[in-house]
Write an enzyme that holds these catalytic residues in place. Structure first.
Site, PDB file in Angstrom:
ATOM      1  N   TYR A   4      44.666  18.791   1.764  1.00  0.00           N
ATOM      2  CA  TYR A   4      43.896  19.568   0.790  1.00  0.00           C
ATOM      3  C   TYR A   4      44.442  19.284  -0.604  1.00  0.00           C
ATOM      4  O   TYR A   4      45.466  18.602  -0.771  1.00  0.00           O
ATOM      5  CB  TYR A   4      44.013  21.065   1.094  1.00  0.00           C
ATOM      6  CG  TYR A   4      45.448  21.532   1.165  1.00  0.00           C
ATOM      7  CD1 TYR A   4      46.147  21.940   0.034  1.00  0.00           C
ATOM      8  CD2 TYR A   4      46.125  21.541   2.382  1.00  0.00           C
ATOM      9  CE1 TYR A   4      47.462  22.333   0.101  1.00  0.00           C
ATOM     10  CE2 TYR A   4      47.454  21.932   2.460  1.00  0.00           C
ATOM     11  CZ  TYR A   4      48.114  22.333   1.319  1.00  0.00           C
ATOM     12  OH  TYR A   4      49.421  22.724   1.391  1.00  0.00           O
ATOM     13  N   THR A  30      54.756  26.337  -2.163  1.00  0.00           N
ATOM     14  CA  THR A  30      55.902  26.601  -1.286  1.00  0.00           C
ATOM     15  C   THR A  30      57.042  25.603  -1.423  1.00  0.00           C
ATOM     16  O   THR A  30      58.174  25.905  -1.044  1.00  0.00           O
ATOM     17  CB  THR A  30      55.447  26.641   0.184  1.00  0.00           C
ATOM     18  OG1 THR A  30      54.838  25.385   0.529  1.00  0.00           O
ATOM     19  CG2 THR A  30      54.463  27.768   0.414  1.00  0.00           C
ATOM     20  N   ASP A  31      56.776  24.413  -1.962  1.00  0.00           N
ATOM     21  CA  ASP A  31      57.813  23.379  -1.971  1.00  0.00           C
ATOM     22  C   ASP A  31      59.050  23.787  -2.749  1.00  0.00           C
ATOM     23  O   ASP A  31      60.177  23.471  -2.355  1.00  0.00           O
ATOM     24  CB  ASP A  31      57.252  22.066  -2.526  1.00  0.00           C
ATOM     25  CG  ASP A  31      56.409  21.324  -1.497  1.00  0.00           C
ATOM     26  OD1 ASP A  31      56.353  21.769  -0.338  1.00  0.00           O
ATOM     27  OD2 ASP A  31      55.802  20.304  -1.856  1.00  0.00           O
ATOM     28  N   GLU A  48      87.905  20.152   4.147  1.00  0.00           N
ATOM     29  CA  GLU A  48      87.324  18.811   3.984  1.00  0.00           C
ATOM     30  C   GLU A  48      87.834  18.112   2.724  1.00  0.00           C
ATOM     31  O   GLU A  48      88.141  16.929   2.737  1.00  0.00           O
ATOM     32  CB  GLU A  48      85.787  18.844   3.968  1.00  0.00           C
ATOM     33  CG  GLU A  48      85.149  19.382   5.226  1.00  0.00           C
ATOM     34  CD  GLU A  48      85.347  18.468   6.422  1.00  0.00           C
ATOM     35  OE1 GLU A  48      85.685  17.289   6.237  1.00  0.00           O
ATOM     36  OE2 GLU A  48      85.157  18.956   7.552  1.00  0.00           O
ATOM     37  N   THR A  83      49.572  25.847  -2.924  1.00  0.00           N
ATOM     38  CA  THR A  83      48.633  25.883  -1.805  1.00  0.00           C
ATOM     39  C   THR A  83      47.830  27.171  -1.776  1.00  0.00           C
ATOM     40  O   THR A  83      46.662  27.174  -1.377  1.00  0.00           O
ATOM     41  CB  THR A  83      49.386  25.705  -0.475  1.00  0.00           C
ATOM     42  OG1 THR A  83      50.045  24.440  -0.474  1.00  0.00           O
ATOM     43  CG2 THR A  83      48.453  25.781   0.713  1.00  0.00           C
ATOM     44  N   LYS A  89      62.613  27.129   2.685  1.00  0.00           N
ATOM     45  CA  LYS A  89      61.515  26.555   3.454  1.00  0.00           C
ATOM     46  C   LYS A  89      62.104  25.666   4.544  1.00  0.00           C
ATOM     47  O   LYS A  89      62.831  24.717   4.259  1.00  0.00           O
ATOM     48  CB  LYS A  89      60.590  25.753   2.541  1.00  0.00           C
ATOM     49  CG  LYS A  89      59.337  25.227   3.229  1.00  0.00           C
ATOM     50  CD  LYS A  89      58.408  24.543   2.231  1.00  0.00           C
ATOM     51  CE  LYS A  89      57.144  24.034   2.909  1.00  0.00           C
ATOM     52  NZ  LYS A  89      56.208  23.401   1.948  1.00  0.00           N
TER      53      LYS A  89
END
Length: 361
Positions: free
Chosen positions: A59, A125-126, A318, A45, A198
């Site tokens: 975009y 950013t992903d 767990e 981006t 993120k």
């Protein structure tokens, strides 16, 4: 680096709003005292463009080459001698292991040069957090490495990329950033590349760490509040110069009604490790437990992580990890656990050694 620029050029590259905001940056320091910073561009981006100034979320990513990014930000000359290289030009969801390796090899070569004081990687950013963590594991240097992106393209009103990039160069060129591992500068914060993730896909304050930022950048000055304690960079046992490919590792997520067929399929695909992104404390559905046991019996490492964004997975809580010979990912989310396993398993580590790596890194 001296860059002359017309207002129209800047508006096309980073937006008029960015120009106005950066016009108050302090005067340049003496030329001989400026550090040398290399910007390695990969797209995303921060190199994106929209059809109009109102397109902040709609975009095209990875459209603006690095030379135009630099030409659109002459204020960089105030803090460093900057040059750029285009390593890739993609949206970061399309990053793969080969691209990671190519980028890492270039970073490793550059930090060995006496005329390079710091590195900035521009990135979508992903998967930015994955690349930042990868570099922190495999680059043997104390020189600052900063990964940076933006949540809005440079053509948008209130675009964040210009200031993010300015801050990244400022941090990468500062001596006080040395030895703190790979950093991420977004939204005026300095984050650890290991810890940051993120957390939202629209707002500019998208990157957060559950342990908090390392510091802030204000008008080109760093303010530090904490330092990383996990092993990284110069203290890492992993060195990208010593291997040519990452180990194959995949992720399977837990959810209500999850079938065992997902684990069965991934387990047969040739992976060296399977990350199970479980619910809660890395919980595993009762019908999936036998499938993971069978995968482990075939030599595939099983690593329990959690899809929960904060906290950490406790060993032998767990699930009986000692009994099953499984590994827990500690506080690493599934995507970062994949990165660490893919790096660690370039060496012939058994499950105990792999667990030790997850505690230390």
């Amino acid at each position: 680096m001296q860059i002359k620029l017309k207002l129209g050029t800047l508006a096309a590259g980073f937006g008029l709003a960015s120009f106005v905001a950066l016009g108050t940056v302090s005067a340049p320091v003496a030329a001989q005292s400026k550090p040398n910073v290399v910007i390695l561009a990969t797209g995303g981006t921060i190199a994106g463009a929209g059809a109009s100034a109102l397109n902040s979320a709609t975009y095209a990513a990875a459209k603006v080459p690095v030379d135009k990014l630099l030409a659109g930000l002459p204020e960089l000359a105030n803090v460093a001698h900057v040059r750029g290289e285009q390593v890739a030009q993609i949206a970061s969801e399309s990053f793969d292991n080969e691209t990671l390796m190519r980028l890492g090899k270039r970073v490793s070569a550059l930090v060995k040069q006496a005329d390079v004081d710091g590195i900035v990687v521009t990135h979508g950013t992903d998967t930015l957090e994955e690349t930042a963590y990868f570099l922190s594991l495999v680059i043997r240097t104390s020189k600052p490495i900063v990964v940076v992106g933006s949540m809005r393209p440079g053509t948008a009103l209130s675009a964040d990329g210009a200031l993010n990039l300015f801050n990244a160069v400022s941090v990468a060129g500062s001596k006080d950033a040395a030895g703190k591992g790979v950093l991420v500068t977004m939204n005026d914060e300095i984050q650890s590349g290991r810890d940051v993730t993120k957390t939202i896909n629209i707002k500019t304050e998208a990157f957060k760490s559950q342990w908090g930022p390392l510091g802030m950048v204000v008008e080109g000055k760093n303010y530090w509040f904490r330092a990383p304690v996990k092993r990284h960079t110069a203290q890492s046992e992993f060195n990208i110069d010593e291997f040519e490919a990452l180990a194959p590792v995949d992720i399977v997520y837990g959810y209500g009604n999850v079938p065992r067929t997902l684990v069965d399929t991934v387990g047969k695909s040739g992976v060296k490790a399977l990350i199970h992104g479980g619910t809660g404390n890395g919980s595993v559905a009762n019908r999936v437990v036998p499938a993971l046991q069978e995968v482990r019996a075939k030599g595939v490492q099983v690593i329990r992580s959690s899809r929960v964004p904060e906290g950490f997975v406790l060993r032998n809580a767990e699930q009986p990890d000692d009994k099953y010979d499984w590994v827990v990912a500690h506080d690493l989310n599934p995507q970062k656990a994949r990165i660490l396993a893919a790096v660690a398993l370039t060496k012939n580590l058994d499950s105990k050694q792999l667990q030790r790596v997850f505690w230390e890194y």
